[in-house]
Design an enzyme around this catalytic site. Structure first.
Site, short mmCIF file in Angstrom:
data_model
loop_
_atom_site.label_atom_id
_atom_site.label_comp_id
_atom_site.label_asym_id
_atom_site.label_seq_id
_atom_site.Cartn_x
_atom_site.Cartn_y
_atom_site.Cartn_z
NE ARG A 1 43.52 14.69 -35.75
CZ ARG A 1 43.04 15.61 -34.90
NH1 ARG A 1 41.81 15.52 -34.42
NH2 ARG A 1 43.81 16.61 -34.52
CE LYS B 1 50.01 23.26 -40.22
NZ LYS B 1 49.25 23.26 -38.95
CG ASP C 1 46.39 22.12 -40.46
OD1 ASP C 1 47.36 21.39 -40.74
OD2 ASP C 1 46.49 23.19 -39.83
CG ASP D 1 53.61 17.78 -39.24
OD1 ASP D 1 53.60 17.57 -38.01
OD2 ASP D 1 52.58 17.88 -39.93
CG ASP E 1 50.62 20.00 -41.74
OD1 ASP E 1 49.78 20.15 -42.66
OD2 ASP E 1 50.31 19.92 -40.53
N1 BES Z 1 51.37 19.31 -37.59
C1 BES Z 1 50.27 19.96 -36.98
C2 BES Z 1 50.44 20.09 -35.46
C3 BES Z 1 51.40 21.13 -34.99
C4 BES Z 1 50.97 22.43 -34.79
C5 BES Z 1 52.68 20.80 -34.69
C6 BES Z 1 51.84 23.37 -34.31
C7 BES Z 1 53.55 21.75 -34.22
C8 BES Z 1 53.13 23.03 -34.02
C9 BES Z 1 49.00 19.18 -37.21
O1 BES Z 1 48.92 18.50 -38.41
C10 BES Z 1 47.89 20.17 -37.19
O2 BES Z 1 47.85 20.97 -38.08
N2 BES Z 1 47.03 20.10 -36.18
C11 BES Z 1 45.96 21.00 -36.04
C12 BES Z 1 44.72 20.21 -35.70
C13 BES Z 1 43.47 21.00 -35.77
C14 BES Z 1 43.14 21.36 -37.21
C15 BES Z 1 42.36 20.19 -35.17
C16 BES Z 1 46.31 21.98 -34.93
O3 BES Z 1 46.89 21.56 -33.93
O4 BES Z 1 46.03 23.15 -35.10
ZN ZN Z 2 50.71 17.95 -39.22
MN MN Z 3 48.22 19.73 -39.98
#
Ligand code: BES
Ligand code: ZN
Ligand code: MN
Length: 490
Positions: free
Chosen positions: A344, A270, A340, A281, A263
């Site tokens: 979902r 990111k 990101d 991920d 990811d």
């Molecule tokens: N895979 C990430 C979630 C994640 C973040 C897992 C940090 C482990 C450590 C997910 O796909 C993601 O990027 N989520 C975002 C959502 C946001 C853009 C609403 C997040 O949590 O920042």
């Molecule tokens: Zn993710």
């Molecule tokens: Mn993500």
């Protein structure tokens, strides 16, 4: 690791290290707590009593004291390990194995104070999990110390033998999950994950179907395909089916796991710092696959269907853009405000597909949000549900399996967070309550089936290592899924 049971008296056990559990004393209590510990204390003319009297060792959970060449025993070392107030056999066996393998010990015997199926299974799990290291890709400096023999000291019987078999199958499957999660993005693509699923299916006897991008397109999985667009690696929707033989229980348990093999965030990219961790991920998908590997051998009486949407989330000239609107399999439209928030988007199409395959109950596991790490830290899995009875069943299973989970709220009041001006739903819900809006998004696709969402972002990766588990992937979820299926209808 060879595993056996022995009923010999402590003094006769011929191993490199004999481990006894010493439980912590409450205020005003005296003596050595724990039957085997008391026997070992006698055989050594009071070594453990002396340790306790000196205060050097109190029986605090997982503290370890070692007596070399104990005079009254055949074992080369006597090891006292703290059982704390309530001893978890997994943690005790894991901590003993990890401490002793560093000391070049090859054979270990652990005295169990209670010998039932659950205790034996848990001790075996702990020992096998404690033996795992994330060193698959080290060619030098690899951990060569291995404990090759593990003996449970207790009365033998059918229950203990069943526990050993079950503990071994579950822990080996959890280690299989950990190996997958440890694979970096260049070595484990969606196609690679599908190959592992096919391999598990043919080795252990499961049906396997892998949907490619063309089939997803025909079906209308626009959300899943949208995430896949930025990557040169084709997506895969992995489906594995377990069907019980003979008299089956009612129901079909759907296990859905997020399989993002890397990811980057996509166009909503990111920060580079820490991005390397995003190889994990796909931990939800790997946990589902590990659970199926175990269930194919343990044969529960309920049908279980696993679905793993697998993609790589990349930026690029074909990548989806912020503001894109995608049409999901169930017909709802989604405005992709942040690329990101991709988990979902792949899970929503998998959840709808699970319904079409006849699942009656759904559990999904996903490293879904950083927000769940803010809420619960690295300790508890965040649990969300639309069905309290089903939640209680999984809570009970997870407790027995030694995996910590904590129920989170999902009130109607949060639903508005996902409002979009241009589509049915937005894929993000703003800064606050981020784990909850993510769960609400999934609920829109899981309803009306009984459903539980597990956010494992904080628990699928162990940052610093623990006495009983190494740094790296934890394999969380495997044991609870197996336990949930095994106690189905009970
Ligand atoms: N895979 C990430 C979630 C994640 C973040 C897992 C940090 C482990 C450590 C997910 O796909 C993601 O990027 N989520 C975002 C959502 C946001 C853009 C609403 C997040 O949590 O920042
Ligand atoms: Zn993710
Ligand atoms: Mn993500």
């Amino acid at each position: 690791m060879n595993i056996q049971v022995s009923n010999e008296p402590l003094s006769a056990v011929d191993v490199d290290a004999l481990v006894v559990v010493v439980r912590e004393r409450a205020e005003g209590e005296s003596g050595v707590k724990g039957a085997a510990a008391a026997a070992a204390d006698q055989a050594t003319a009071g070594w453990i009593s002396e340790l306790l009297a000196s205060g050097e060792f109190t029986g605090k959970a997982l503290d370890i004291a070692i007596l070399p060449r104990p005079a009254g025993l055949k074992a080369k070392k006597l090891v006292a390990i703290g059982g704390g107030k309530e001893a978890d056999p997994r943690r005790i066996a894991g901590a003993a194995v990890r401490a002793l393998k560093a000391k070049k010990v090859a054979s270990v015997a652990l005295a169990l104070d209670e010998a039932g199926e659950g205790q034996a299974a848990a001790a075996v799990e702990g020992a096998i999990l404690g033996g795992w290291e994330p060193d698959a890709h080290k060619t030098a400096g690899k951990c060569t110390d291995r404990i090759t023999s593990f003996t449970l000291l207790c009365a033998d019987g059918d229950a203990v033998q069943a526990g050993i078999r079950r503990g071994r199958i579950v822990a080996e499957s959890q280690n299989f999950t950990r190996d997958l999660v440890n694979e970096p993005g260049n070595r484990l693509t969606p196609t690679g994950l599908a190959d592992h699923a096919r391999q598990v299916a043919s080795e252990f006897g499961l049906e396997c179907d892998v949907l490619n991008g063309d089939r997803m397109k025909q079906l209308g999985m626009g959300a899943l395909l949208g995430v896949a667009m930025g990557s040169a690696e084709p997506p895969a929707l992995i489906v594995l089916k377990y069907k019980p033989e003979g008299h089956a229980l009612e129901g079909n348990l759907g296990l859905v796991g997020k399989g993002v093999t890397f990811d980057t965030g996509g166009i909503s990219i990111k920060p580079s710092e820490g991005m390397e961790k995003m190889k994990y991920d796909m931990a939800g998908g790997a946990a589902v696959l590990g659970a199926m590997r175990a269930l194919a051998q343990l044969k529960p009486r309920v049908a279980v269907t696993a679905l793993i949407p697998a993609v790589e989330n990349m930026p690029g000239d074909r990548a989806q853009r912020p503001g894109d609107i995608v049409y999901t399999l169930n017909g709802k439209t989604v405005e992709v405000l942040n690329t990101d928030a991709e988990g979902r988007l792949i899970l929503c199409d998998a959840l709808e597909y699970a319904k079409r395959l006849g699942c009656t109950h759904l559990v999904d596991a996903a490293t879904l949000t950083g927000a769940i790490v803010v809420a619960l830290g690295y300790v508890n899995v965040g649990m969300f549900t639309n069905h309290d009875g089903f939640r209680d069943a999984l809570l009970g299973a997870s407790k027995a399996a030694g995996e910590k989970m904590w129920p989170m709220p999902l009130d109607e009041d949060y639903k508005d967070l996902l409002k979009s001006a241009f589509a049915d739903l937005a894929n993000i819900g703003g800064r606050w309550g981020g784990a909850i809006s993510a769960a609400w998004f999934l609920k829109e696709f899981a309803d009306p089936l009984p459903w539980i969402h597990l956010d494992i972002a904080g628990t699928a990766w162990i940052e610093d290592g623990k006495p009983f588990l190494s740094k790296g992937p934890s394999g969380v979820g495997v044991r609870s899924f197996v336990e949930l299926a095994m106690r189905w209808g009970g």
